[in-house]
Motif scaffolding. Sequence first.
Motif, PDB file in Angstrom:
ATOM      1  N   ALA A  52       0.824  -1.213   0.000  1.00 27.93           N
ATOM      2  CA  ALA A  52       0.000   0.000   0.000  1.00 27.93           C
ATOM      3  C   ALA A  52       0.857   1.262   0.000  1.00 27.93           C
ATOM      4  O   ALA A  52       0.544   2.228  -0.700  1.00 27.93           O
ATOM      5  N   ALA A  53       1.933   1.264   0.762  1.00 28.84           N
ATOM      6  CA  ALA A  53       2.753   2.469   0.902  1.00 28.84           C
ATOM      7  C   ALA A  53       3.751   2.660  -0.236  1.00 28.84           C
ATOM      8  O   ALA A  53       4.061   3.795  -0.599  1.00 28.84           O
ATOM      9  N   HIS A  54       4.252   1.534  -0.793  1.00 30.70           N
ATOM     10  CA  HIS A  54       5.353   1.640  -1.750  1.00 30.70           C
ATOM     11  C   HIS A  54       5.069   0.989  -3.102  1.00 30.70           C
ATOM     12  O   HIS A  54       5.876   1.117  -4.015  1.00 30.70           O
ATOM     13  N   GLY A  55       3.985   0.270  -3.204  1.00 33.86           N
ATOM     14  CA  GLY A  55       3.636  -0.391  -4.459  1.00 33.86           C
ATOM     15  C   GLY A  55       4.014  -1.864  -4.469  1.00 33.86           C
ATOM     16  O   GLY A  55       4.859  -2.318  -3.698  1.00 33.86           O
ATOM     17  N   ARG A  56       3.362  -2.591  -5.360  1.00 38.99           N
ATOM     18  CA  ARG A  56       3.563  -4.044  -5.444  1.00 38.99           C
ATOM     19  C   ARG A  56       4.975  -4.421  -5.863  1.00 38.99           C
ATOM     20  O   ARG A  56       5.475  -5.484  -5.497  1.00 38.99           O
ATOM     21  N   THR A  57       5.638  -3.569  -6.623  1.00 35.54           N
ATOM     22  CA  THR A  57       7.002  -3.886  -7.051  1.00 35.54           C
ATOM     23  C   THR A  57       7.920  -4.018  -5.838  1.00 35.54           C
ATOM     24  O   THR A  57       8.755  -4.923  -5.781  1.00 35.54           O
ATOM     25  N   VAL A  58       7.750  -3.147  -4.866  1.00 34.03           N
ATOM     26  CA  VAL A  58       8.553  -3.209  -3.648  1.00 34.03           C
ATOM     27  C   VAL A  58       8.143  -4.430  -2.821  1.00 34.03           C
ATOM     28  O   VAL A  58       8.992  -5.135  -2.273  1.00 34.03           O
ATOM     29  N   GLY A  59       6.840  -4.684  -2.745  1.00 36.78           N
ATOM     30  CA  GLY A  59       6.375  -5.886  -2.044  1.00 36.78           C
ATOM     31  C   GLY A  59       6.926  -7.148  -2.687  1.00 36.78           C
ATOM     32  O   GLY A  59       7.335  -8.085  -1.991  1.00 36.78           O
ATOM     33  N   ASP A  60       6.958  -7.175  -4.007  1.00 35.03           N
ATOM     34  CA  ASP A  60       7.527  -8.322  -4.717  1.00 35.03           C
ATOM     35  C   ASP A  60       9.012  -8.467  -4.403  1.00 35.03           C
ATOM     36  O   ASP A  60       9.513  -9.581  -4.202  1.00 35.03           O
TER      37      ASP A  60
END
Length: 159
Positions: A52-60
């Motif tokens: 939510a805070a940084h985007g799915r790319t960071v979550g990935d």
Amino acid sequence: MEPYTYQDTLTGIANRRFFVENLDYRRQRCVTHGDNCAILFLDVANLKVVNAAHGRTVGDALLVRVAKILTRQIRDSDVAARIAGNEFGLLFEHLNGDQVENKIAFLLSHLNGEEIFHTCERIPFGASIDYCCMGPQDTTDGMMARAEFTTYGSNGRAA
């Protein structure tokens, strides 16, 4: 028909299908040879917040980092797999209860307090791990359900 794949496309480690099939194979060995097997379920903390805070790319990127840490910290005979979303499964053979507890502490020491970096920002992450041991009476489906219930229960989520 497409052939089955046994690799998680994001992290490059084994996927749920491989994990379940390996669990079934090890369950059969447990019954036949009296081997033991521990199933660990790892839940990556705060993945939704990171997404939510940084985007799915960071979550990935966080999930890929967890997979790399896990594969560096297990034996060749063990299995690390991404089960779903932010959940990973690990299979360990020939470990007694104390050894499993020590392995969990060791893995958590390598995961909790870790960080990934994104646009000069440190993003901390961690994990929780729960486990169950397999006995000759257990079924593959029963072990998966028990391990998942234990993981969800420890994090305060409904099973």
